[in-house]
Design an enzyme around this catalytic site. Structure first.
Site, PDB file in Angstrom:
ATOM      1  N   ASP A 247       0.833  -1.210   0.000  1.00 42.66           N
ATOM      2  CA  ASP A 247       0.000   0.000   0.000  1.00 42.66           C
ATOM      3  C   ASP A 247       0.868   1.261   0.000  1.00 42.66           C
ATOM      4  O   ASP A 247       0.463   2.297   0.511  1.00 42.66           O
ATOM      5  CB  ASP A 247      -0.934   0.002   1.214  1.00 42.66           C
ATOM      6  CG  ASP A 247      -0.161  -0.049   2.535  1.00 42.66           C
ATOM      7  OD1 ASP A 247       0.972  -0.566   2.535  1.00 42.66           O
ATOM      8  OD2 ASP A 247      -0.687   0.438   3.548  1.00 42.66           O
ATOM      9  N   GLU A 248       2.063   1.156  -0.602  1.00 38.14           N
ATOM     10  CA  GLU A 248       2.981   2.295  -0.678  1.00 38.14           C
ATOM     11  C   GLU A 248       2.995   2.882  -2.079  1.00 38.14           C
ATOM     12  O   GLU A 248       3.097   2.158  -3.079  1.00 38.14           O
ATOM     13  CB  GLU A 248       4.397   1.873  -0.287  1.00 38.14           C
ATOM     14  CG  GLU A 248       4.546   1.458   1.162  1.00 38.14           C
ATOM     15  CD  GLU A 248       5.991   1.150   1.497  1.00 38.14           C
ATOM     16  OE1 GLU A 248       6.806   2.094   1.575  1.00 38.14           O
ATOM     17  OE2 GLU A 248       6.303  -0.045   1.651  1.00 38.14           O
TER      18      GLU A 248
END
Length: 328
Positions: A247-248
């Site tokens: 989720d970066e």
């Protein structure tokens, strides 16, 4: 075989590119293919043919006589198509007339275009037939080669694009980000060029793990795709958005150095991502934390250094309560 024993019709069938002249140069017969190329040649050589041999006068009749007398190859240039040179040889018939047989040589394809010639315009044994077939085969090969090269270039471009694209969100992947960041950090090779400042933002989703744990990985993937769409909608065409794992996400914002403008952009992104939080997460809300580094020429020149500084700013946001941006 002498002239009187063969009709012009028979001669035309055997030698479709022949030219039969009287001793004084009057045209007695012109082969059908040569007539197709020079329709009014039967009216005379003048203003229709000229000598094509360098160092020789332009008179076509003199060129023919010289070639016959010395048994040399004959070159005649077509006046109406100056780039078309006919090649051939001639003999003197027993009655004193001159019989010339002409051909095209390497100018065959130009003659075909100029007069619309087909295989019906050549004798079956004519070498021009072989050249015609060779030309057509060569054109076919070149066409296929061009088509293959186009397909190869398109495939290479697609493969390169796929190698730099995150399949889930359609954003750049880590490799694509590294290339874009390296280009942004590249020092000028010439004195009149300067590196341009930019901002790099490292974004991480808050409470994303709970989405996967409580709602399943499909819900997590759907959320990541939506975040990708949000980021694309908030940056400019010249900017770069990448998902570097999980989720970066990372943004490269070219020319953006105003802290106020960067804060406003970060706030809009945070609000838009918070609106994506699944309502099923009753006790938590997905948000976004950002760490933003403003880079100027003379700053760190290695991609990993720049990313590490943006990552440090991200953790300051996490430590300060999440759902916010820290600019350094």
């Amino acid at each position: 075989m002498t002239g009187p024993t063969m009709s012009a019709q028979a001669l035309g069938q055997l030698l479709p590119m022949h030219l039969w002249l009287s001793a004084c140069g009057k045209v007695l017969s012109v082969g059908p293919t040569l007539s197709k190329l020079i329709p009014d040649l039967a009216d005379g050589l003048a203003d229709r043919l000229v000598s094509g041999r360098a160092g020789q006068g332009p008179c076509p009749l003199q060129a023919i006589r010289t070639a016959v007398e010395h048994r040399r190859r004959l070159f005649l240039r077509v006046v109406q198509s100056r780039d078309l040179v006919l090649r051939g040889h001639g003999v003197q018939v027993d009655d004193g007339t001159l019989l010339v047989n002409l051909g095209f040589g390497i100018g065959l394809h130009r003659a075909i275009r100029a007069a619309g010639l087909t295989d019906d315009d050549f004798a079956p044994s004519e070498l021009a037939m072989e050249l015609l077939f060779l030309h057509e085969a060569n054109r076919g090969v070149l066409t296929e080669l061009s088509r293959f090269n186009t397909q190869l270039a398109q495939s290479r471009e697609l493969a390169l694009l796929q190698a730099q694209t995150d399949p889930l969100t359609g954003l750049q992947n880590r490799r694509g980000l590294e290339i874009a960041l390296s280009l942004s950090l590249r020092t000028a090779d010439f004195a009149d060029e300067v590196a341009h400042p930019f901002a790099i933002a490292h974004l991480d989703l808050d409470h994303f793990k709970q989405v996967n744990d409580q709602l399943g990985h499909q819900a997590g993937d759907d959320l990541l795709r939506s975040v990708g769409a949000v980021l694309r909608s908030h940056i400019r065409k010249a900017d770069t958005a990448a998902r570097i794992g999980g989720d970066e996400f990372v943004l490269i914002l070219r020319g953006m150095t105003s802290r106020a403008a960067l804060q406003q952009l970060a706030d809009r992104i945070i609000v838009a991502i918070r609106a994506l939080s699944p309502p099923e997460l009753t006790d938590l809300q997905v948000s976004a934390s950002l760490g933003i580094l403003v880079w100027h020429p003379g700053g760190p020149d290695q991609p990993e250094q720049v990313l590490a500084m943006a990552d440090k700013a991200l953790y300051l946001s996490k430590g300060a309560g999440r759902g916010r941006a820290t600019i350094i």
